[in-house]
Scaffold this motif. Sequence first.
Motif, short mmCIF file in Angstrom:
data_model
loop_
_atom_site.label_atom_id
_atom_site.label_comp_id
_atom_site.label_asym_id
_atom_site.label_seq_id
_atom_site.Cartn_x
_atom_site.Cartn_y
_atom_site.Cartn_z
N SER A 126 0.85 -1.20 0.00
CA SER A 126 0.00 0.00 0.00
C SER A 126 0.88 1.24 0.00
N THR A 127 0.64 2.12 -0.95
CA THR A 127 1.41 3.36 -1.03
C THR A 127 0.59 4.58 -0.65
N THR A 128 -0.71 4.41 -0.42
CA THR A 128 -1.57 5.51 0.00
C THR A 128 -2.55 5.00 1.05
N ILE A 129 -3.18 5.92 1.74
CA ILE A 129 -4.16 5.54 2.75
C ILE A 129 -5.37 4.86 2.11
N SER A 130 -5.70 5.25 0.88
CA SER A 130 -6.82 4.61 0.18
C SER A 130 -6.47 3.16 -0.18
N ASP A 131 -5.23 2.92 -0.60
CA ASP A 131 -4.77 1.55 -0.86
C ASP A 131 -4.89 0.70 0.39
N ILE A 136 -11.77 4.05 -4.10
CA ILE A 136 -12.20 5.30 -4.77
C ILE A 136 -12.85 6.24 -3.76
N LEU A 137 -13.70 5.69 -2.89
CA LEU A 137 -14.39 6.51 -1.90
C LEU A 137 -13.39 7.19 -0.96
N VAL A 138 -12.42 6.42 -0.47
CA VAL A 138 -11.42 6.99 0.45
C VAL A 138 -10.58 8.04 -0.27
N CYS A 145 -10.23 11.90 0.78
CA CYS A 145 -8.91 12.52 0.99
C CYS A 145 -8.76 13.77 0.14
N LEU A 146 -9.22 13.68 -1.11
CA LEU A 146 -9.12 14.83 -2.01
C LEU A 146 -9.94 16.00 -1.47
N LEU A 147 -11.16 15.72 -1.05
CA LEU A 147 -12.03 16.78 -0.53
C LEU A 147 -11.46 17.40 0.75
N GLY A 148 -10.76 16.58 1.54
CA GLY A 148 -10.20 17.09 2.78
C GLY A 148 -8.86 17.78 2.61
N VAL A 149 -8.05 17.27 1.66
CA VAL A 149 -6.68 17.76 1.53
C VAL A 149 -6.59 19.05 0.73
N ALA A 154 -3.66 8.89 9.38
CA ALA A 154 -4.75 9.16 8.45
C ALA A 154 -4.42 10.24 7.42
N LEU A 155 -3.63 11.23 7.78
CA LEU A 155 -3.28 12.26 6.80
C LEU A 155 -2.45 11.65 5.68
N PRO A 156 -2.82 11.91 4.42
CA PRO A 156 -2.09 11.28 3.30
C PRO A 156 -0.58 11.51 3.33
N ARG A 157 -0.17 12.74 3.64
CA ARG A 157 1.27 13.02 3.65
C ARG A 157 1.96 12.26 4.76
N HIS A 158 1.28 12.12 5.90
CA HIS A 158 1.88 11.41 7.02
C HIS A 158 1.90 9.91 6.78
N PHE A 159 0.88 9.40 6.11
CA PHE A 159 0.89 7.99 5.76
C PHE A 159 2.10 7.69 4.89
#
Length: 317
Positions: free
Chosen positions: A99-104, A118-120, A124-128, A258-263
Amino acid sequence: MDSLIHQVWFVGGLSLMYVGFLFVIAIWGSRWMRPSWQPYVYSLTLAIFCTTWAFYGTVQQALTHGWILAPTYAGAILLITVGWKVMDRIIQIARQENSTTISDFISARFGHSRGVGILVALLCLLGVVPYIALQLKAVSASFQLVTLTSSVELSWYSDPTLIIAGIMAIFSILFGTRTVDSSESHQGMMLAIAFESLVKLVALTAVGLFAVYGLYDGFADLVNKAMAEGDIARTLTDYADPSVYLTHALLGGIAIIALPRHFHVAVVEYRSQRDIRAARWMFPLYLLAINLFVLPLGMVAMLNQDLLESFTYITLE
């Protein structure tokens, strides 16, 4: 007007030199960074947790609530010290699933469901996007404050936000997103981020030292003067409702993963158990160090409201 123009060019030039130095560090790190540095670089890259919120949000929280330790920092410290096995387990599972992203990662826990992924990703897009916009706006506002151009009307092509966003995009493309693989280390980008973490700590510490020892005679003098003011004393001593603090602390603990950059920095850039062992003591110490002057800066702000308002008025004029 001429002095403002010189100020803009001077600060802008220094900023570009700093960004250029980050490029040099990233290029050097991608080629020659020693493997023995990895645990320490990993620990410092986790400090991307401290964004503009470390300079603006936490000080505002201290000013409003009188919190000694920022709750988001408290949550992160608890996770990395007490709950480190949870973090370690998440890292191991994510690496097993490549997994390379939180959605993965989340989709893998639901049978590699594409719909969940896709949902996650959309969440993430809407939040980031607004979160990144807030960071860019803070950088731009800081630049205008330092150059005393807060009242100047900017066109879209002269707004420093656009320039900063472009430079950040180029940096990410060159050193981060050309290849995304959980087995590959972006050493150059991580070394540059680690260096930035040290710069943030030094900068906030320098401002804190000036506020405490330049404007006052040390911590004791500042606290005594703050406690002599009734409103400030109540802010610093009234902790009747802990629910807000606990909620923010919970969010701080969740954000570490949970934050994409931190993941990315916590999982994708993880290499061995040596990384998590170093992070368990380095990252909490970093958060405590960068928090050291947060409340004192809040107290200085509360004691100098008139001065701050006058300064704002002068810069707007």
